[in-house]
Design a protein around this motif. Structure first.
Motif, PDB file in Angstrom:
ATOM      1  N   THR A   1       3.549  -4.795  -2.474  1.00 27.02           N
ATOM      2  CA  THR A   1       3.201  -3.692  -1.572  1.00 27.02           C
ATOM      3  C   THR A   1       4.340  -2.680  -1.486  1.00 27.02           C
ATOM      4  O   THR A   1       4.123  -1.472  -1.540  1.00 27.02           O
ATOM      5  CB  THR A   1       2.862  -4.231  -0.173  1.00 27.02           C
ATOM      6  N   ALA A   2       5.567  -3.171  -1.358  1.00 26.90           N
ATOM      7  CA  ALA A   2       6.725  -2.275  -1.317  1.00 26.90           C
ATOM      8  C   ALA A   2       6.862  -1.519  -2.640  1.00 26.90           C
ATOM      9  O   ALA A   2       7.121  -0.303  -2.639  1.00 26.90           O
ATOM     10  CB  ALA A   2       7.993  -3.071  -1.022  1.00 26.90           C
TER      11      ALA A   2
ATOM     12  N   PHE B   1       6.253   3.606  -5.560  1.00 23.80           N
ATOM     13  CA  PHE B   1       5.670   4.280  -6.716  1.00 23.80           C
ATOM     14  C   PHE B   1       4.759   5.425  -6.283  1.00 23.80           C
ATOM     15  O   PHE B   1       4.843   6.541  -6.806  1.00 23.80           O
ATOM     16  CB  PHE B   1       4.892   3.289  -7.581  1.00 23.80           C
ATOM     17  N   LEU B   2       3.878   5.178  -5.330  1.00 27.58           N
ATOM     18  CA  LEU B   2       2.957   6.214  -4.873  1.00 27.58           C
ATOM     19  C   LEU B   2       3.692   7.359  -4.185  1.00 27.58           C
ATOM     20  O   LEU B   2       3.327   8.533  -4.352  1.00 27.58           O
ATOM     21  CB  LEU B   2       1.904   5.618  -3.938  1.00 27.58           C
ATOM     22  N   ALA B   3       4.739   7.056  -3.426  1.00 26.31           N
ATOM     23  CA  ALA B   3       5.523   8.114  -2.781  1.00 26.31           C
ATOM     24  C   ALA B   3       6.196   8.991  -3.832  1.00 26.31           C
ATOM     25  O   ALA B   3       6.234  10.231  -3.702  1.00 26.31           O
ATOM     26  CB  ALA B   3       6.566   7.504  -1.847  1.00 26.31           C
ATOM     27  N   GLY B   4       6.723   8.392  -4.883  1.00 22.41           N
ATOM     28  CA  GLY B   4       7.340   9.165  -5.962  1.00 22.41           C
ATOM     29  C   GLY B   4       6.325  10.023  -6.699  1.00 22.41           C
ATOM     30  O   GLY B   4       6.597  11.190  -7.017  1.00 22.41           O
ATOM     31  N   ALA B   5       5.168   9.446  -6.988  1.00 19.60           N
ATOM     32  CA  ALA B   5       4.130  10.204  -7.688  1.00 19.60           C
ATOM     33  C   ALA B   5       3.638  11.373  -6.835  1.00 19.60           C
ATOM     34  O   ALA B   5       3.481  12.493  -7.337  1.00 19.60           O
ATOM     35  CB  ALA B   5       2.961   9.291  -8.050  1.00 19.60           C
TER      36      ALA B   5
ATOM     37  N   MET C   1      10.644 -13.613   1.366  1.00 18.06           N
ATOM     38  CA  MET C   1       9.560 -12.651   1.315  1.00 18.06           C
ATOM     39  C   MET C   1       8.442 -13.188   0.429  1.00 18.06           C
ATOM     40  O   MET C   1       8.694 -13.762  -0.605  1.00 18.06           O
ATOM     41  CB  MET C   1      10.074 -11.358   0.699  1.00 18.06           C
ATOM     42  N   THR C   2       7.253 -12.911   0.845  1.00 19.03           N
ATOM     43  CA  THR C   2       6.141 -13.376   0.022  1.00 19.03           C
ATOM     44  C   THR C   2       5.877 -12.383  -1.098  1.00 19.03           C
ATOM     45  O   THR C   2       6.331 -11.245  -1.077  1.00 19.03           O
ATOM     46  CB  THR C   2       4.872 -13.531   0.893  1.00 19.03           C
ATOM     47  N   ARG C   3       5.151 -12.858  -2.036  1.00 22.46           N
ATOM     48  CA  ARG C   3       4.897 -12.063  -3.238  1.00 22.46           C
ATOM     49  C   ARG C   3       4.126 -10.770  -2.946  1.00 22.46           C
ATOM     50  O   ARG C   3       4.408  -9.726  -3.524  1.00 22.46           O
ATOM     51  CB  ARG C   3       4.137 -12.947  -4.220  1.00 22.46           C
ATOM     52  N   TRP C   4       3.158 -10.814  -2.045  1.00 19.44           N
ATOM     53  CA  TRP C   4       2.364  -9.618  -1.754  1.00 19.44           C
ATOM     54  C   TRP C   4       3.205  -8.543  -1.077  1.00 19.44           C
ATOM     55  O   TRP C   4       2.944  -7.360  -1.246  1.00 19.44           O
ATOM     56  CB  TRP C   4       1.118  -9.958  -0.937  1.00 19.44           C
ATOM     57  N   LYS C   5       4.221  -8.926  -0.312  1.00 21.68           N
ATOM     58  CA  LYS C   5       5.084  -7.930   0.327  1.00 21.68           C
ATOM     59  C   LYS C   5       5.914  -7.185  -0.715  1.00 21.68           C
ATOM     60  O   LYS C   5       6.135  -5.974  -0.602  1.00 21.68           O
ATOM     61  CB  LYS C   5       6.010  -8.599   1.343  1.00 21.68           C
ATOM     62  N   ILE C   6       6.381  -7.886  -1.719  1.00 20.48           N
ATOM     63  CA  ILE C   6       7.153  -7.248  -2.784  1.00 20.48           C
ATOM     64  C   ILE C   6       6.285  -6.248  -3.537  1.00 20.48           C
ATOM     65  O   ILE C   6       6.697  -5.119  -3.797  1.00 20.48           O
ATOM     66  CB  ILE C   6       7.729  -8.314  -3.742  1.00 20.48           C
TER      67      ILE C   6
END
Length: 139
Positions: A8-9, A14-18, A1-6
């Motif tokens: 983004t996930a 975080f946003l879903a929890g907030a 996996m690339t760094r941006w995918k990590i």
């Protein structure tokens, strides 16, 4: 996996929890802390809750429970009488305070204050405007 995918996930979680925390808090405030819509049902609920608490904690007999329920209802009636007497006085004090504040405002600011008061009286509570705290728990 690339760094941006990590990242983004991670950001998505975080946003879903907030978002769920904010929505859950708003629903809790609206349903648990807002003033009751039906005053009589609320009084019956308070009477029953106080009576059942006293009955369970003090191991009351059925006769004592009925007597306690009657006393709690009578106490709430007396409180309602005091509240009815004081509400008009409190409303006069608030109206006088608003008029005194308006003396220090320009005409445009007075109109804005009137609009602000109107908005707050129509919908007094929201997600970021908390209602007054509930009464302390019964000892």
């Amino acid at each position: 996996m690339t760094r941006w995918k990590i990242w983004t996930a991670f950001l998505t979680v975080f946003l879903a929890g907030a978002l769920s925390g904010v929505a859950g808090t708003g629903l809790f405030i609206r349903h648990r802390l807002a003033p009751p819509p039906n005053r009589e049902a609320f009084r019956a609920e308070v009477t029953e809750r106080l009576t059942s608490t006293l009955s369970a904690e003090l191991h009351l007999t059925d006769e004592a429970t009925r007597a306690v329920r009657a006393e709690v209802a009578a106490t709430l009636d007396r409180l309602e009488t005091v509240h009815a007497e004081l509400r008009p006085k409190a409303e006069v004090i608030v109206a006088e305070g608003i008029e005194q504040v308006k003396r220090h405002l320009t005409e445009g600011q007075q109109e804005e204050l009137d609009e602000l008061i109107k908005r707050n009286r129509e919908k007094p509570f929201g997600i970021f405007r908390l209602p007054p705290p509930p009464p302390p728990p019964f000892p």
